[in-house]
Design an enzyme around this catalytic site. Structure first.
Site, short mmCIF file in Angstrom:
data_model
loop_
_atom_site.label_atom_id
_atom_site.label_comp_id
_atom_site.label_asym_id
_atom_site.label_seq_id
_atom_site.Cartn_x
_atom_site.Cartn_y
_atom_site.Cartn_z
N ILE A 11 37.41 -14.87 75.89
CA ILE A 11 37.82 -15.07 77.29
C ILE A 11 36.83 -16.01 77.98
O ILE A 11 35.64 -15.74 78.03
CB ILE A 11 37.87 -13.73 78.05
CG1 ILE A 11 38.87 -12.78 77.38
CG2 ILE A 11 38.27 -13.97 79.51
CD1 ILE A 11 38.88 -11.38 77.96
N HIS A 12 37.35 -17.11 78.49
CA HIS A 12 36.55 -18.10 79.23
C HIS A 12 37.49 -18.78 80.20
O HIS A 12 38.63 -18.35 80.36
CB HIS A 12 35.89 -19.09 78.25
CG HIS A 12 36.88 -19.80 77.40
ND1 HIS A 12 37.43 -21.00 77.75
CD2 HIS A 12 37.47 -19.44 76.24
CE1 HIS A 12 38.31 -21.36 76.82
NE2 HIS A 12 38.35 -20.43 75.89
N GLY A 13 37.07 -19.83 80.83
CA GLY A 13 37.87 -20.50 81.87
C GLY A 13 39.30 -20.83 81.48
O GLY A 13 40.24 -20.52 82.20
#
Length: 159
Positions: A11-13
């Site tokens: 999970i990241h931008g």
């Protein structure tokens, strides 16, 4: 299931902001044994996930079992894997996948570039072959606005 994606950053931008919102995701399921057993990593993933979304960080076999059992009802699920080996293990555990989108796999010693954001090792190529041989469509698409490309064709053309 609205998307199944391999992204080693989990999970990241791109996942939290762009993919999840454009697909109207209700729950992100991270299927990765290491993340599921590491309280610090779980905590980091919870902080990175959008607050409007539910998050499950599960061992691979449990993720497959929960999805097959209909545990999430009619929720729109975004299934996230760290690497192709996890995807193959999910499928072998009975997890239902039609398509897997390859997002980010960064350079590792001995890897070769398939796209700017995807570097694969030789053993990962054979894992992708095994996934595709099960009738699963493997695509590469960095963000939803980009066209999805046939990852298997692209990977083979670079040999």
């Amino acid at each position: 299931m609205v998307n199944t994606r391999i992204d080693e950053r989990l999970i990241h931008g791109q996942v939290a902001g762009i993919w999840s919102t454009s697909l109207d995701t209700q729950r992100i399921i991270v299927a990765n044994d290491e993340a599921a057993s590491d309280p610090l990593q779980k905590s980091s993933l919870r902080m990175a996930a959008p607050t409007s979304m539910r998050l499950s960080v599960l061992p691979i076999a449990e993720a497959a079992e929960n999805i097959c059992a209909g545990k999430y009802g009619k929720q729109r699920l975004f299934l996230l894997f760290k690497n192709p080996a996890d995807v193959l293990r999910f499928i072998e555990a009975g997890g239902p996948i039609d398509t897997v989108n390859v997002g980010n796999m960064s350079y590792k010693e001995g890897a070769r570039e398939v796209t700017k954001s995807i570097q694969v090792l030789e053993n990962e190529e054979s894992i992708f072959e095994a996934i595709a041989s099960k009738g699963i469509n493997v695509t590469a698409q960095l963000v939803p606005n980009d066209p999805a490309i046939d990852f298997m064709k692209k990977m083979k053309s670079k040999n």
